[in-house]
Scaffold this motif. Structure first.
Motif, short mmCIF file in Angstrom:
data_model
loop_
_atom_site.label_atom_id
_atom_site.label_comp_id
_atom_site.label_asym_id
_atom_site.label_seq_id
_atom_site.Cartn_x
_atom_site.Cartn_y
_atom_site.Cartn_z
N LEU A 130 0.84 -1.19 0.00
CA LEU A 130 0.00 0.00 0.00
C LEU A 130 0.87 1.25 0.00
N SER A 131 0.44 2.28 -0.72
CA SER A 131 1.20 3.52 -0.75
C SER A 131 1.22 4.14 0.64
N LEU A 132 2.30 4.84 0.94
CA LEU A 132 2.44 5.48 2.25
C LEU A 132 1.34 6.50 2.47
N GLU A 133 0.91 7.17 1.41
CA GLU A 133 -0.18 8.16 1.52
C GLU A 133 -1.46 7.49 2.01
N LYS A 134 -1.81 6.34 1.41
CA LYS A 134 -3.02 5.62 1.80
C LYS A 134 -2.87 5.04 3.21
N ALA A 135 -1.69 4.56 3.52
CA ALA A 135 -1.45 4.00 4.85
C ALA A 135 -1.61 5.07 5.93
N ASP A 155 7.41 16.12 1.06
CA ASP A 155 7.65 15.96 -0.37
C ASP A 155 6.66 14.96 -0.93
N ASP A 156 6.31 15.13 -2.20
CA ASP A 156 5.31 14.26 -2.84
C ASP A 156 5.84 12.86 -3.11
N ASN A 157 7.14 12.71 -3.31
CA ASN A 157 7.69 11.39 -3.64
C ASN A 157 7.46 10.39 -2.51
N SER A 158 7.49 10.87 -1.27
CA SER A 158 7.30 9.98 -0.12
C SER A 158 5.90 9.36 -0.12
N LYS A 159 4.94 10.08 -0.69
CA LYS A 159 3.56 9.58 -0.71
C LYS A 159 3.44 8.27 -1.47
N ASN A 160 4.30 8.07 -2.48
CA ASN A 160 4.18 6.91 -3.36
C ASN A 160 4.99 5.69 -2.91
N ILE A 161 5.70 5.80 -1.80
CA ILE A 161 6.46 4.66 -1.28
C ILE A 161 5.49 3.55 -0.90
N LEU A 162 5.75 2.33 -1.36
CA LEU A 162 4.89 1.19 -1.05
C LEU A 162 5.39 0.48 0.21
N GLY A 199 11.27 3.79 5.29
CA GLY A 199 12.54 4.51 5.18
C GLY A 199 12.36 6.01 5.22
N VAL A 200 11.46 6.48 6.05
CA VAL A 200 11.20 7.92 6.16
C VAL A 200 11.39 8.35 7.61
N LEU A 201 11.34 9.67 7.82
CA LEU A 201 11.40 10.25 9.15
C LEU A 201 10.05 10.86 9.48
N ILE A 202 9.48 10.49 10.63
CA ILE A 202 8.17 11.02 11.03
C ILE A 202 8.32 11.75 12.36
N ILE A 203 7.99 13.04 12.34
CA ILE A 203 8.07 13.86 13.56
C ILE A 203 6.66 14.15 14.06
N LYS A 204 6.43 13.84 15.33
CA LYS A 204 5.13 14.10 15.95
C LYS A 204 5.19 15.49 16.58
N LYS A 205 4.39 16.41 16.06
CA LYS A 205 4.39 17.78 16.55
C LYS A 205 2.96 18.24 16.77
N GLU A 206 2.61 18.43 18.06
CA GLU A 206 1.25 18.79 18.45
C GLU A 206 0.27 17.76 17.88
N ASN A 207 -0.65 18.17 17.01
CA ASN A 207 -1.62 17.22 16.47
C ASN A 207 -1.30 16.82 15.03
N ARG A 208 0.01 16.92 14.66
CA ARG A 208 0.42 16.60 13.30
C ARG A 208 1.52 15.54 13.28
N LEU A 209 1.54 14.78 12.21
CA LEU A 209 2.64 13.87 11.92
C LEU A 209 3.30 14.37 10.64
N ILE A 210 4.55 14.84 10.76
CA ILE A 210 5.27 15.44 9.62
C ILE A 210 6.23 14.40 9.06
N ILE A 211 6.06 14.09 7.77
CA ILE A 211 6.81 13.01 7.11
C ILE A 211 7.79 13.58 6.10
N SER A 212 9.03 13.13 6.18
CA SER A 212 10.06 13.58 5.22
C SER A 212 11.03 12.44 4.96
N LYS A 213 11.84 12.60 3.91
CA LYS A 213 12.85 11.59 3.60
C LYS A 213 13.97 11.66 4.64
#
Length: 332
Positions: A267-272, A288-295, A317-331
């Protein structure tokens, strides 16, 4: 969370966690009190009385019995017949009798209405984000309620329920009466006799997955749809159409959440992350948009956000930062 000693009804009523158990509002409190009650059987009578008070049903359920209703009506009829047969009474007495009869009728109807309202009151179960609740309905059916969801039904009619969010149903089949079981959402109604299925009513659509048995969907546009095991149907009343109609060959993909985990299969990371947003309530932000398509393929827990984040980071293989009520995803 609770007191050490519970020797009076007030001891229970003053405890917030006990009220949550009685109202079925908090999974943690429900699990605790089920364990406590099982290990303190000598307190069952106090527990039941306190629970009745919390639910507001501590009145005498037989205070307006059928016999009492019949007796009062017979008394009223006898008075009316006596009035019609007897010589005309003075005007003041007739007025008094009319007022008395009217008052008695109003009081009787009020008492009956109060009794039936209480005996068939609406019950609602709710879950918070990251919480799963197991519910046993009065008819013997089992419901597992997913996070951020609610299930409502009337006390004396638990085979008709209203769902907002997601739930897995294992409906007890009534062989003798063949009584139907209904699940109602904003988009459709599910009609069954006895079977196992998953319903998710979120984001302006309702998804239904049938694990075993047969069910009928009554769509809001008036159409009917029969489902067989393995069928998955997504319908939107707002768009007035079926969005998806397919067979799922790996049922656990749709039902793994009831065991405390989400299973992703290519499943794509965006859908997950959409599933993570539904389960935990965090807004998802992609740098970044490329991270959305990672399966990704694997399972993550839906009752512990920190473990969930670590599992997704490792799988995608991404970095996820939990900040307040958000999950910020980056390479990385």
């Amino acid at each position: 969370m609770i007191k050490k000693q519970y020797n009076t009804i007030n001891d229970f009523l003053e405890d917030v966690s006990f009220k949550n158990w009685a109202l079925q509002n908090n999974g943690t409190d429900i699990n605790f009190w089920e364990f406590w009650i099982a290990n303190n059987p000598e307190k069952n009578e106090l527990v039941n009385k306190a629970k009745d008070l919390v639910l507001g049903v501590s009145f005498n359920k037989d205070f307006v019995s059928k016999e009492k209703v019949a007796f009062e009506w017979k008394k009223l009829e006898a008075k009316i017949q006596k009035k019609t047969k007897a010589p005309k009474a003075p005007k003041s007495k007739v007025i008094f009798l009319r007022k008395f009869s009217a008052a008695a009728s109003i009081l009787l109807l009020f008492s009956l209405g109060f009794y039936f309202l209480k005996s068939n009151s609406k019950i609602t179960h709710k879950t918070n984000y990251g919480e799963i609740l197991n519910i046993k309905l009065q008819d013997g059916s089992d419901v597992t309620l997913n996070s951020n969801s609610s299930l409502s039904y009337y006390k004396n009619e638990s085979r008709r329920v209203w769902l907002s969010g997601e739930a897995f149903f294992q409906v007890d089949k009534k062989v003798v009466t063949q009584a139907k079981f209904w699940v109602i959402t904003k988009d459709l109604s599910v009609e069954v006799y006895g079977t196992s299925f998953n319903v998710s009513a979120k984001k302006e659509k309702t998804d239904v997955f049938l694990e075993e048995g047969n069910i009928w969907l009554k769509l809001k546009n008036g159409a009917d749809k029969k489902m067989i095991p393995g069928n998955y149907i997504s319908y939107s009343a707002e768009e007035n159409k079926i969005l998806e109609d397919k067979n799922i060959f790996n049922p656990i993909i749709k039902t793994s959440w009831k065991d405390g985990s989400l299973l992703f299969e290519n499943l794509s990371l965006e859908k997950a992350m959409e599933k993570i947003e539904e389960s935990y309530g965090y807004s998802i932000v992609f740098k970044d948009d490329n991270s959305k398509n990672i399966l990704i393929t694997g399972a993550v827990p839906i009752t512990n956000i920190d473990i969930c984040i670590k599992a997704i980071e490792k799988s995608a293989g991404v970095l996820i930062i939990k900040k307040e009520n958000r999950l910020i995803i980056s390479k990385k």
